[in-house]
Motif scaffolding. Sequence first.
Motif, PDB file in Angstrom:
ATOM      1  N   LEU A 128      -6.520  -2.942   5.946  1.00  0.00           N
ATOM      2  CA  LEU A 128      -5.457  -2.679   6.914  1.00  0.00           C
ATOM      3  C   LEU A 128      -4.655  -3.951   7.187  1.00  0.00           C
ATOM      4  N   ARG A 129      -5.337  -5.071   7.370  1.00  0.00           N
ATOM      5  CA  ARG A 129      -4.624  -6.333   7.593  1.00  0.00           C
ATOM      6  C   ARG A 129      -3.752  -6.694   6.395  1.00  0.00           C
ATOM      7  N   ASN A 130      -4.250  -6.424   5.190  1.00  0.00           N
ATOM      8  CA  ASN A 130      -3.470  -6.725   3.989  1.00  0.00           C
ATOM      9  C   ASN A 130      -2.205  -5.876   3.912  1.00  0.00           C
ATOM     10  N   PRO A 227       4.834  -0.152   1.395  1.00  0.00           N
ATOM     11  CA  PRO A 227       3.547   0.183   2.011  1.00  0.00           C
ATOM     12  C   PRO A 227       3.285  -0.692   3.239  1.00  0.00           C
ATOM     13  N   GLY A 228       2.627  -0.087   4.208  1.00  0.00           N
ATOM     14  CA  GLY A 228       2.214  -0.843   5.388  1.00  0.00           C
ATOM     15  C   GLY A 228       3.196  -0.849   6.537  1.00  0.00           C
ATOM     16  N   VAL A 229       4.356  -0.224   6.354  1.00  0.00           N
ATOM     17  CA  VAL A 229       5.373  -0.257   7.416  1.00  0.00           C
ATOM     18  C   VAL A 229       4.865   0.408   8.686  1.00  0.00           C
ATOM     19  N   MET A 230       4.302   1.615   8.575  1.00  0.00           N
ATOM     20  CA  MET A 230       3.878   2.318   9.775  1.00  0.00           C
ATOM     21  C   MET A 230       2.694   1.607  10.430  1.00  0.00           C
ATOM     22  N   GLU A 231       1.795   1.063   9.613  1.00  0.00           N
ATOM     23  CA  GLU A 231       0.671   0.317  10.163  1.00  0.00           C
ATOM     24  C   GLU A 231       1.156  -0.922  10.922  1.00  0.00           C
ATOM     25  N   GLN A 292      -3.349  12.578   7.419  1.00  0.00           N
ATOM     26  CA  GLN A 292      -3.306  12.134   8.810  1.00  0.00           C
ATOM     27  C   GLN A 292      -4.628  11.503   9.242  1.00  0.00           C
ATOM     28  N   VAL A 293      -5.731  12.136   8.892  1.00  0.00           N
ATOM     29  CA  VAL A 293      -7.025  11.606   9.298  1.00  0.00           C
ATOM     30  C   VAL A 293      -7.292  10.266   8.628  1.00  0.00           C
ATOM     31  N   ALA A 294      -6.901  10.119   7.363  1.00  0.00           N
ATOM     32  CA  ALA A 294      -7.094   8.844   6.672  1.00  0.00           C
ATOM     33  C   ALA A 294      -6.369   7.723   7.411  1.00  0.00           C
ATOM     34  N   TYR A 295      -5.142   8.006   7.876  1.00  0.00           N
ATOM     35  CA  TYR A 295      -4.389   7.002   8.640  1.00  0.00           C
ATOM     36  C   TYR A 295      -5.110   6.679   9.947  1.00  0.00           C
ATOM     37  N   LYS A 296      -5.590   7.682  10.638  1.00  0.00           N
ATOM     38  CA  LYS A 296      -6.226   7.463  11.940  1.00  0.00           C
ATOM     39  C   LYS A 296      -7.553   6.721  11.801  1.00  0.00           C
ATOM     40  N   GLU A 297      -8.299   7.046  10.762  1.00  0.00           N
ATOM     41  CA  GLU A 297      -9.600   6.401  10.591  1.00  0.00           C
ATOM     42  C   GLU A 297      -9.472   4.935  10.193  1.00  0.00           C
ATOM     43  N   LYS A 298      -8.304   4.521   9.696  1.00  0.00           N
ATOM     44  CA  LYS A 298      -8.082   3.106   9.406  1.00  0.00           C
ATOM     45  C   LYS A 298      -8.283   2.243  10.652  1.00  0.00           C
TER      46      LYS A 298
END
Length: 330
Positions: A128-130, A227-231, A292-298
Amino acid sequence: MPSAPPRLEDVRTALERHADNPSAFLALNTRTEYFREEGLDGVIAYRTAGRRLVQFGGPFAAAEDRAPLLAAFQAHARSTRRKLMAVQLQRDDAELYARQGFTVNQIGASYAIDLERFTLRGSKFVRLRNKISRARRSGLVVTEADPLEVDAELTELDRDWLRGKGRFAKELAFLIGERTGEAAPLRRLFVGRIEGEVIGYISYSPVYGTRPGWLHDLTRRRREAPPGVMEAINAQAVQTFCEDGAAWLHLGFTPFTGLDGEHEVASASPMVGKVVRFLAEHGEKVYPSATQVAYKEKWDPHAVLPEYLAFDGGASLGAILALMRLTNAI
């Protein structure tokens, strides 16, 4: 007899005082209807879908008035010859509805982060940090924005996002938030830009009750966004909320996930259970639950809360299809 429909400000006040549903603020969405009963402290939010009334959340009411208000709404539905169903009920709601004769099944779960315990440090968050670092290296700048000032830019982004979903795609409705409407000033909006162009955004809604804070709600990104914009946008929002002293960040409800037989109540329908489990396994074209769950579980949520669907007078496949049409899932 039901009382006159309340003003939006009255509904918001009822939510602040009584709502313990993390998605309760969505009751303020445009086109939502409201039911009150004289002498009872609370409100019910719903939509009319043909011959059905579809209630959102449980009764947002004082503890002693929850059951009487639900009974009054049941009577109202029957007096208008409409069938009543309710969606996104919490566990306490599910037990109340079962006691009052509803068929009740778990339909999914919502996810939440305790901001006092939240951290992105440690090996579990390396990926996630990456992703966040990669987005920032692309030139991403995240700021909190006034919804009115960026409305035109976000409207154009929304069109681009929807085109990317395919020719016949429709925006989901009812169980998802808005960024416009009367309640817009109460939300918080974080926008990501690259070289001045809006590349993505996340809208957050207030959450009341025992886990107060903010609901990670409406999200949009350009198709060409790195990649990573929403995070990265969410990480900036989390930092801001922590600085503000917020207690929880809710990642929202996802249908067909977090299913567990131990969550079911005594009045569960085997038929509905089979349909929900089938959609959990094969329904990605209906709703992108796995994504959606994959994003939330991050984000390693600290709470996973079951949510329920209830039917007055028994469950039916027609009622499930009516709900899916109301939400633009089909």
